[in-house]
Write a protein that holds these residues in place. Sequence first.
Motif, PDB file in Angstrom:
ATOM      1  N   ASN A   1       0.928  -1.143   0.020  1.00 57.47           N
ATOM      2  CA  ASN A   1      -0.007   0.028   0.049  1.00 57.47           C
ATOM      3  C   ASN A   1       0.841   1.441   0.068  1.00 57.47           C
ATOM      4  O   ASN A   1       1.685   1.456   0.965  1.00 57.47           O
TER       5      ASN A   1
ATOM      6  N   VAL B   1       1.641  -1.219   4.819  1.00 60.88           N
ATOM      7  CA  VAL B   1       1.089  -2.459   5.091  1.00 60.88           C
ATOM      8  C   VAL B   1       1.546  -3.269   3.611  1.00 60.88           C
ATOM      9  O   VAL B   1       1.128  -2.803   2.450  1.00 60.88           O
TER      10      VAL B   1
ATOM     11  N   HIS C   1       0.675  -6.732   1.490  1.00 61.92           N
ATOM     12  CA  HIS C   1      -0.201  -7.752   0.996  1.00 61.92           C
ATOM     13  C   HIS C   1       0.158  -8.784   0.324  1.00 61.92           C
ATOM     14  O   HIS C   1       0.946  -8.594  -0.482  1.00 61.92           O
TER      15      HIS C   1
ATOM     16  N   ASP D   1      -1.551 -12.066  -1.512  1.00 66.88           N
ATOM     17  CA  ASP D   1      -2.755 -12.659  -2.041  1.00 66.88           C
ATOM     18  C   ASP D   1      -2.295 -14.010  -2.829  1.00 66.88           C
ATOM     19  O   ASP D   1      -1.940 -13.753  -3.772  1.00 66.88           O
TER      20      ASP D   1
ATOM     21  N   GLY E   1      -3.375 -12.666   9.288  1.00 66.51           N
ATOM     22  CA  GLY E   1      -4.284 -13.227   8.017  1.00 66.51           C
ATOM     23  C   GLY E   1      -5.674 -13.690   8.485  1.00 66.51           C
ATOM     24  O   GLY E   1      -5.743 -13.989   9.547  1.00 66.51           O
TER      25      GLY E   1
ATOM     26  N   HIS F   1      -5.375 -14.501   2.345  1.00 65.59           N
ATOM     27  CA  HIS F   1      -4.956 -13.253   2.443  1.00 65.59           C
ATOM     28  C   HIS F   1      -4.024 -13.134   3.572  1.00 65.59           C
ATOM     29  O   HIS F   1      -4.289 -12.992   4.635  1.00 65.59           O
TER      30      HIS F   1
ATOM     31  N   LEU G   1      -1.063 -10.445   5.515  1.00 62.68           N
ATOM     32  CA  LEU G   1      -0.913  -9.262   5.654  1.00 62.68           C
ATOM     33  C   LEU G   1       0.325  -8.975   6.555  1.00 62.68           C
ATOM     34  O   LEU G   1       0.286  -9.929   7.699  1.00 62.68           O
TER      35      LEU G   1
ATOM     36  N   ILE H   1      -7.211  -0.855   7.715  1.00 66.63           N
ATOM     37  CA  ILE H   1      -6.883  -1.545   6.217  1.00 66.63           C
ATOM     38  C   ILE H   1      -8.165  -1.999   5.626  1.00 66.63           C
ATOM     39  O   ILE H   1      -9.135  -2.314   6.242  1.00 66.63           O
TER      40      ILE H   1
ATOM     41  N   SER I   1      -8.614  -3.355   2.222  1.00 69.24           N
ATOM     42  CA  SER I   1      -7.610  -4.035   1.111  1.00 69.24           C
ATOM     43  C   SER I   1      -8.399  -3.690  -0.288  1.00 69.24           C
ATOM     44  O   SER I   1      -7.279  -3.273  -0.899  1.00 69.24           O
TER      45      SER I   1
END
Length: 764
Positions: A123, A128, A130, A132, A230, A263, A265, A290, A292
């Motif tokens: 981000n 943050v 991520h 995925d 997560g 997911h 994080l 957050i 997402s």
Amino acid sequence: MKKAFVAFILLIFISTSRAAKVTDWLDSYNVLWTSQSKGSYDSMPCGGGDIGLNVWVENNELLFYISRSGSLDENNCLLKSGRIRVKLTPNPFINSGFSQQLNLRKGFVDVNAGNTNIRLWVNVFSPVIHVDINSKEKLSAEVYYENWRYKDRPVRKGEGNANSYKWAIPKGLVTKADVIENSTDKVIFYHKNDAQTVFDVTVAQQGMDSVKSKMYNPIGNLTSGGMLFGDNLKFAGTSSGEYAGTDYKSWCMKSVKPSSSHHVLIALHTQQTESLNQWKQGLADIVKGIKSNDDKKRTQAWWNSFWNKSAIRINEKNKDSEAWKIGRNYQLFRYMLGCNAYGSYPTKFNGGLFTFDPARVDSTLNFTPDFRKWGGGTMTAQNQRLVYFPMLKSGDFDMMTSQFDFYLRILKNAELRSKVYWNHEGGCFTEQIENFGLPNPSEYGWKRPANFDKGLEYNAWLEYQWDTVLEFCNMILETKEYNNEKIDKYVPLIESVLTFFDEHYRMLATQRGRKVLDGDGHLVLYPGSACETYKMAYNSTSTISALTVVLEKMIEYSAADSTKSARWKQMLSTIPPITIREENGKKMIAPAKLWERINNIESPQLYPVFPWRVYGVGKKDLDVAVNTYFSDSDALKFRSHIGWKQDNIFAACLGLTKEAQRLTSLKMKDSELRFPTFWGPGYDWTPDHNWGGSGMIGLQEMLMQTNGEQILLFPAWPAEWNVHFKMHAPKNTTVEAELKDGKVTSLQVYPAERMKDVVIMIKK
């Protein structure tokens, strides 16, 4: 040099509207790998905001290092936040097709294996990370947080180069252990500095205790770290291992049940506070914020805007050519700079956010992943400037404030140095300066004569080198010229730096004799230094050029304030002229009027060409600068494309097309590592960011320069290289042009009234 034609010809398509989206072509520059990596040195950069990840797949497992701007420990080492390892069951990397791709357009890395996709992104607007994971089959995921600072680690011989102690490591010095806490649904990790750090040691060493309470201290009680969690993860235990010669401990988060999507994080937080609870609350606030899907859209929109600001595309139809790779590498390195767009600290010249296990850079340096040469909180202006100058023409003005703010924060400490040591005004900024504004303690010198001036670095390379801060003063002023940036808050910095030179060299003159100025009414800039090379210099050319240009711009900036304008005009009248010498009947720029010795391999006799632009295409006495480039024996001996060398820039600024082409081709070719712009180590470290920055500047100058109101296009560009570029010029001007087969086929200038200032120069 020939001016082949001017703007208004039939072959040029002129548009006064802004150009079409640059991202239409960007995908061709994505980096794609179809085999796994052999180690962290084979990693791919990914990042955003102020976070950088080194991403790679090794032995059927995904790994990445985490770096964040400002994560400094008690010794001023820039710490990595840890390493993440992802294991999937059943493992899609076994006996499946593999690919790993950096998607420049959206700022993420995609890893594909069989029917499984892993997408990593950061981000831009909140710290943050991520991860995925999506698959056509249900997978179990194990996500390991790996940390080598799970215990105090003694700083070994040679390892001090990563922190502020460098080669002078105190007995018993350690990197203190991190704290790692786990609960059912998360792992929290952090490194908390004590109140007492290398800041306190340096203040005492340099005799500044009397003003210590007034000084800015950025590392005392600083806490940096984060949280791994997560949607479908719970804590599953700890284990230990070794990677690249360094032992570590790991904390495992495992999926509660198999799923076709996971997911993961990692939220990061850095805060200077005595209370750990305050830091934890700040981390909790980041996690709470957050969103997402929204965060991903905003991040991708930011990258799209980033790419639309600027581009250089060369020989687009010939992807096997070296020229095409130069254009691609320009884009890739700019991406790496964009990953620290909003860092609390500038992008470090010695690796930025993308350093990896050091033994692959130098096999004798088998240290932890935190290691890099030339320090973490230590800044080296001569190197840092090359990282930030290209952002002017690329239009990345918002990214430059991290570097400007660095100097603004330490201004008070720099002014206190002048007051304590010499009892005069003005900020004294040295080379090899700490993030709290004092010289690096080891470069300052631990074994100093008792009667040696405490304001000086007891160092053969760095003594009397005050002028490097002026390049950042100039950079600040240029952001106003280019983009009408509001620079009011930085003006006290520039004024203080100029005041230092005026007061300090008047003071030194009174110590030598009765008069403060020479017979021509000029300051005697002695002792001085022409870069780190010509030492104990009298009237250094780099210093004279710097003071002249910055004063001229400050006179213009202060035009509405008659008092300030008069002050700078008066000071400008005291700056001596650049020394010109003659050898073999040729006039050349001298590095100084006199000097005692040569200590390094820089060419300050060409600094009036760049960064100071006293000489250049369209300017007077160009032949004097060209003579200096081709005939100065030291400049010839020092010539190179490696690392921070800026001969490619000199050649471009002088309109020397063949030289600029040769040196830029060497500098911007693929690195020796897997990722094309992990250049280095050069004179510093890998990835070498001042290698990349100097390459960007040289390429920009080959395409576009300015001379007063004029915008000079293709002043040092080889006609056989087809190119499409978009860059920025002073007066809020954007220029986009295309050259095909030696002819300009399109030209778009915004605003339209600047079209009259365009001069096209193509060598036939």
